[in-house]
Motif scaffolding. Sequence first.
Motif, PDB file in Angstrom:
ATOM      1  N   GLY A 258       0.818  -1.215   0.000  1.00  0.00           N
ATOM      2  CA  GLY A 258       0.000   0.000   0.000  1.00  0.00           C
ATOM      3  C   GLY A 258       0.844   1.253   0.000  1.00  0.00           C
ATOM      4  N   ILE A 259       1.896   1.281   0.817  1.00  0.00           N
ATOM      5  CA  ILE A 259       2.792   2.440   0.851  1.00  0.00           C
ATOM      6  C   ILE A 259       3.445   2.653  -0.507  1.00  0.00           C
ATOM      7  CG2 ILE A 259       4.974   3.294   1.813  1.00  0.00           C
ATOM      8  CD1 ILE A 259       4.152   1.908   4.464  1.00  0.00           C
ATOM      9  N   THR A 260       3.895   1.558  -1.135  1.00  0.00           N
ATOM     10  CA  THR A 260       4.548   1.669  -2.443  1.00  0.00           C
ATOM     11  C   THR A 260       3.592   2.190  -3.507  1.00  0.00           C
ATOM     12  OG1 THR A 260       6.037  -0.165  -1.891  1.00  0.00           O
ATOM     13  CG2 THR A 260       5.826   0.411  -4.219  1.00  0.00           C
ATOM     14  N   VAL A 261       2.366   1.662  -3.538  1.00  0.00           N
ATOM     15  CA  VAL A 261       1.381   2.103  -4.526  1.00  0.00           C
ATOM     16  C   VAL A 261       1.138   3.602  -4.405  1.00  0.00           C
ATOM     17  CG1 VAL A 261      -1.049   1.958  -5.215  1.00  0.00           C
ATOM     18  CG2 VAL A 261       0.245  -0.135  -4.782  1.00  0.00           C
ATOM     19  N   ILE A 262       0.914   4.064  -3.173  1.00  0.00           N
ATOM     20  CA  ILE A 262       0.630   5.485  -2.967  1.00  0.00           C
ATOM     21  C   ILE A 262       1.857   6.346  -3.287  1.00  0.00           C
ATOM     22  CG2 ILE A 262       0.053   7.240  -1.259  1.00  0.00           C
ATOM     23  CD1 ILE A 262      -2.352   5.600  -1.905  1.00  0.00           C
ATOM     24  N   CYS A 263       3.016   5.969  -2.776  1.00  0.00           N
ATOM     25  CA  CYS A 263       4.218   6.790  -2.985  1.00  0.00           C
ATOM     26  C   CYS A 263       4.562   6.908  -4.467  1.00  0.00           C
ATOM     27  CB  CYS A 263       5.396   6.198  -2.213  1.00  0.00           C
ATOM     28  SG  CYS A 263       5.327   6.443  -0.425  1.00  0.00           S
TER      29      CYS A 263
END
Length: 461
Positions: A258-263
Amino acid sequence: MTPAQSGVGQRLDALAIGPFHRRLLALIGAGMFFDAFDNYLAGGVLGALVHEGISDIHLNALFISMSFAGLTIGAWMAGVLGDRFGRRFSYQFNLAVFGLASIAAALAPSMNWLIFFRFVMGIGLGAEIVVGYSTLSEFVPARSRGRYAAILNLITNSSLFLSSAASYILIPYAGWRWMFVIPGAGALVVWYLRKAMPESPRWLASVGRHDEADGVTRAIEAESVQVQDPARVPALPEDRGQLRELFAPGQLSRTLVGITVICMSFSVMYAFVSWVPTFLIKQGFGVSHSLLLTSAMFAGGPAGSLISFAIADRLGRKWGLVLFSVIGAAIGMMYPFVTNGFAIAAVGFGVTTCIYVTSALGVACYVTELFPTRLRLRGVGLCNSLGRLANVGVPYLVVAVYSMAGLLGVVTLMALLFMFLVAVLVFFGIETRMRSLEEVHADKLDTVAGLHDAAPQYRRT
């Protein structure tokens, strides 16, 4: 998960889309439209401020960075408030913040004051995206969740084209201040209309308010048709709602995805969207011509949401993100090699389309599905706040890369971000297509306990 909470989720997923769901979409969509309009106006306004001599590229970078600083704080506050006091409270609070701050920005006497009001504005803007997409996902049946998230994303991102078109029409004739009046006034109107929006039954059940959860669910059922019997889900222990559970076994990989997708999504989006008008002016285009080309490019925002609507519940979230990240990287590398206005607009349209496919599939839908109810807003808030925090430095990185390597350097940076996202999804991503929020959570717990063969799965009938 308590039996009562499991029952609420089953009952909501057994319903067909009805008047309640469409009304909820309209209420959430209206707020997010003005939120995004306010967020996207930076490109046109900053280009005009440079042209008028009020700002320069370094003050523009500070404006964008302070926007992301506010967005970071707002995203995290929304997660904490939303999981503690409810989705509805958090939603109304942040809408009032960015509406009032936008009106104040329209009256700013200097660039420094404008940057300050933009920071305050960012707190409200950062919260809206966290609460809006998450709240919708908790109401809409699993079989329609991807399409409804894409529709909400379409409503939200139509403001990209409309904001750039408004910049083209209003800024040369009425000035840049009116660009802040529009979203500010619109947000305050929506705040009043949205006072009647109900609380999420899934959240109410997760905090033990079962009678209220049942009452809201009954009201929704009264406006809807049950198209299947509520599926049976094994009663599983619900997360206690503690922050450390986001990094517990089984959940950790989902949190990192999730962090990777958003960032990656935010970094690519703002490396391109916020800087296109400025780059065009630096290439020698006039303000009006630059804003016209930008409007044509940004029509790719709605196009990306429409593509997401077509593939979200067919191809799925994970593989849709992979496919359009690869396409976006390939098209983006063409951008520095086109010179005439039509070609620039066409390639820019293609890049924007791919960016907003990843936004619709990833930010609007996929990330909200990766967390259990008690942790959903803090999980989504964490991902969004880290994404915003990363983007505090993106404007300076873009300036540095542009100074050293020009447009080719900037689009190469974008392509590398796209491909990093692809690698993480391929190796660590899960597919959530057509699965209820409860099933996704149950699957995580089964994985930790090694009970795949023992625990029945919740599947759409």
